[in-house]
Motif scaffolding. Structure first.
Motif, short mmCIF file in Angstrom:
data_model
loop_
_atom_site.label_atom_id
_atom_site.label_comp_id
_atom_site.label_asym_id
_atom_site.label_seq_id
_atom_site.Cartn_x
_atom_site.Cartn_y
_atom_site.Cartn_z
N VAL A 212 0.75 -1.13 0.21
CA VAL A 212 0.02 0.08 0.03
C VAL A 212 0.77 1.15 0.06
CG1 VAL A 212 -1.86 1.33 1.27
CG2 VAL A 212 -1.78 -0.99 1.07
N LEU A 213 0.50 2.22 -1.00
CA LEU A 213 1.39 3.60 -0.95
C LEU A 213 0.29 4.42 -0.59
CD1 LEU A 213 3.23 2.51 -4.37
CD2 LEU A 213 4.31 2.90 -1.89
N SER A 214 0.53 5.28 0.50
CA SER A 214 -0.32 6.20 1.14
C SER A 214 0.35 7.76 1.14
CB SER A 214 -0.90 5.80 2.32
OG SER A 214 -1.49 4.69 2.27
N GLY A 215 -0.48 8.60 1.71
CA GLY A 215 0.28 9.92 1.80
C GLY A 215 -0.72 10.66 3.15
N HIS A 216 -1.18 11.96 2.69
CA HIS A 216 -2.06 12.60 3.42
C HIS A 216 -1.80 13.34 4.84
CE1 HIS A 216 -6.25 14.02 4.40
NE2 HIS A 216 -6.29 13.07 5.66
N VAL A 217 -1.00 12.39 5.66
CA VAL A 217 -0.59 12.86 6.93
C VAL A 217 0.35 13.92 7.14
CG1 VAL A 217 -0.32 12.07 9.25
CG2 VAL A 217 -1.40 10.78 7.71
N HIS A 218 1.33 14.00 6.00
CA HIS A 218 2.16 14.89 5.95
C HIS A 218 3.31 14.72 7.10
CE1 HIS A 218 -0.43 18.28 3.73
NE2 HIS A 218 -0.47 17.04 3.14
N GLY A 219 3.24 13.65 7.61
CA GLY A 219 4.59 13.41 8.67
C GLY A 219 4.04 13.53 9.94
N GLY A 220 2.69 14.36 9.93
CA GLY A 220 2.46 14.77 11.30
C GLY A 220 2.84 16.35 11.61
N ILE A 221 3.19 16.98 10.43
CA ILE A 221 3.50 18.31 10.55
C ILE A 221 4.86 18.65 11.31
CG2 ILE A 221 2.77 20.76 10.82
CD1 ILE A 221 0.08 19.93 10.14
N MET A 222 4.59 18.35 12.67
CA MET A 222 5.81 18.43 13.46
C MET A 222 6.22 16.94 14.00
SD MET A 222 6.39 20.05 17.27
CE MET A 222 6.68 21.64 16.73
N ARG A 223 7.40 16.68 14.11
CA ARG A 223 7.77 14.99 14.61
C ARG A 223 8.61 15.44 15.95
NH1 ARG A 223 6.53 11.39 11.42
NH2 ARG A 223 7.65 9.73 12.38
N LEU A 224 8.29 14.63 16.89
CA LEU A 224 9.08 14.59 18.11
C LEU A 224 9.51 13.11 18.43
CD1 LEU A 224 6.40 16.54 20.44
CD2 LEU A 224 8.46 17.33 19.53
N PRO A 225 10.76 13.12 19.06
CA PRO A 225 11.62 12.00 19.43
C PRO A 225 10.33 11.04 20.18
CG PRO A 225 12.92 13.74 19.86
CD PRO A 225 11.54 14.46 19.62
N VAL A 226 10.42 9.71 19.67
CA VAL A 226 9.59 8.51 20.41
C VAL A 226 8.01 8.87 20.18
CG1 VAL A 226 9.07 7.39 22.38
CG2 VAL A 226 11.29 8.30 22.30
N LEU A 227 7.51 9.88 19.90
CA LEU A 227 6.18 10.36 19.99
C LEU A 227 5.80 10.35 18.38
CD1 LEU A 227 5.50 12.95 22.66
CD2 LEU A 227 4.87 10.54 22.67
N GLY A 228 6.72 10.74 17.46
CA GLY A 228 6.55 10.78 16.17
C GLY A 228 5.70 12.03 15.69
N VAL A 230 2.78 14.75 15.33
CA VAL A 230 2.24 15.53 16.22
C VAL A 230 0.60 15.51 15.99
CG1 VAL A 230 1.82 17.56 17.57
CG2 VAL A 230 4.00 16.68 17.21
N ILE A 231 0.33 15.99 14.70
CA ILE A 231 -1.07 16.32 14.47
C ILE A 231 -1.17 15.92 12.85
CG2 ILE A 231 -0.57 18.68 13.93
CD1 ILE A 231 -3.59 19.30 14.92
N SER A 232 -2.34 15.36 12.50
CA SER A 232 -2.85 15.01 11.28
C SER A 232 -3.53 16.17 10.59
CB SER A 232 -3.50 13.80 11.11
OG SER A 232 -4.83 14.00 11.70
N PRO A 233 -3.86 16.32 9.28
CA PRO A 233 -4.63 17.33 8.52
C PRO A 233 -6.07 17.19 9.08
CG PRO A 233 -3.24 16.07 6.85
CD PRO A 233 -2.84 15.36 8.18
N SER A 234 -6.34 16.04 9.59
CA SER A 234 -7.77 16.03 10.12
C SER A 234 -7.73 16.47 11.75
CB SER A 234 -8.27 14.51 10.21
OG SER A 234 -7.45 13.66 10.80
N TYR A 235 -6.75 16.98 12.03
CA TYR A 235 -6.76 17.74 13.66
C TYR A 235 -6.66 16.58 14.51
CZ TYR A 235 -7.87 21.30 10.60
OH TYR A 235 -7.98 22.48 9.47
N ARG A 236 -6.05 15.26 14.26
CA ARG A 236 -5.92 14.44 15.28
C ARG A 236 -4.49 14.31 15.92
NH1 ARG A 236 -6.46 9.58 13.37
NH2 ARG A 236 -6.66 10.17 11.26
N LEU A 237 -4.54 14.37 17.25
CA LEU A 237 -3.21 14.59 17.76
C LEU A 237 -2.58 13.12 17.93
CD1 LEU A 237 -3.65 16.57 20.79
CD2 LEU A 237 -2.74 17.34 18.68
N PHE A 238 -1.24 13.01 17.37
CA PHE A 238 -0.41 11.76 17.43
C PHE A 238 -0.92 10.65 16.53
CE2 PHE A 238 0.60 14.03 21.20
CZ PHE A 238 1.81 14.35 21.09
#
Length: 282
Positions: A212-228, A230-238
């Protein structure tokens, strides 16, 4: 006074990171062994361009793809952004330029689906996009499949309607929904599914996708160690699926972090990524 200065310095630091990471990309190499694959091949994964331009007319990005020299390119949705009156020239120009050298399989994202569904707001924008990407080497997969017989690959582009991209939650997907829109997976072939929304990976695996090849989440906009991410385009945290490689049973999903951004034009500790993917027979 010291506290105010410290806060200003921290804000300036994050602004600088956001601007730097928002205007650079990395090339990431991955390798997967897939069932029923006839022989080795290489693909480039590009997702979530959102009309982003690197350098002079995307010359650095085009050069990077040519250096990968893939057998084909997968475009996993959101080449453009659904804004009324948006200039789609950058995204269209990028794909047409690459199509001069490579076969491109284009699966739609939520932004293409939005301009397609909301003609009252966007007029003929989707038709214009489709007509300007009509080169022989560009295959737009709107809930359709294409076979690459030399590798025994079937590529299917899943187009989910915008109701499957809600804010703050995940819409449940009924059993049999995928079969109703894209048919059954061909078990005699290596099934590659372009599915922009990674939230339904379990359903994709159940359908029969090998890769499966996907996208959409943009890596979470911000990435933090361990937590990965931070937020998706649908405004869901982690979000569970933020970027990288995920596995479920016999299926594997490569979730691209995207090449561009929209709404929030920054990326923090999260540069864009172009994937160079080698596929080998299992």
């Amino acid at each position: 006074m010291i506290v105010i200065v410290a806060i200003m310095l921290i804000l300036a630091f994050f602004l600088a990171i956001g601007l730097i990471d928002g205007n650079r990309f990395e090339v990431v190499e991955e390798e997967f062994a897939l069932p029923k694959l006839k022989r080795q091949c290489k693909l480039a994964l590009i997702s979530d361009v959102h009309n982003k331009v690197y350098g002079d007319n995307n010359a650095p990005l085009i050069k990077a793809v040519k250096r990968i020299n893939p057998d084909f390119i997968i475009l996993a949705g959101d080449l453009v952004t659904s804004k009324a009156g948006e200039d789609m020239t950058p995204g269209i120009g990028l794909v047409n330029e690459l199509a001069g050298d490579f076969k491109i399989y284009y699966g739609l994202g939520n932004h293409e689906s939005r301009i397609k569904e909301r003609r009252d707001k966007f007029g003929n924008a989707f038709d214009d996009l489709k007509n300007k990407l009509s080169a022989e080497n560009i295959v737009m997969l709107e809930n359709k499949s294409a076979d690459i017989s030399e590798y025994n690959i079937r590529i299917t582009g899943l187009e989910l309607s915008t109701e499957y991209f809600p804010h703050f939650g995940i819409k449940s997907m009924e059993d049999g929904y995928l079969e109703s829109v894209i048919g059954e997976a061909d078990k005699s072939k290596c099934n590659i599914l372009i599915a922009h929304n990674p939230d339904y990976f379990s359903e994709y695996a159940k359908w029969g996708a090998d890769f499966v090849l996907s996208g959409h989440v943009h890596g979470g906009i911000m990435r933090l160690p361990v937590l990965g991410g931070v937020i998706s385009p649908s405004y869901r945290l982690f979000p569970k699926y933020d970027g990288g490689v995920f596995r479920e049973k016999d299926a594997v999903m490569l979730l691209g972090r995207g090449m561009g951004a929209h709404t929030i034009p920054f990326r923090f500790f999260n540069p864009a990524q172009l994937y160079a993917v080698t596929l080998k027979p299992r």
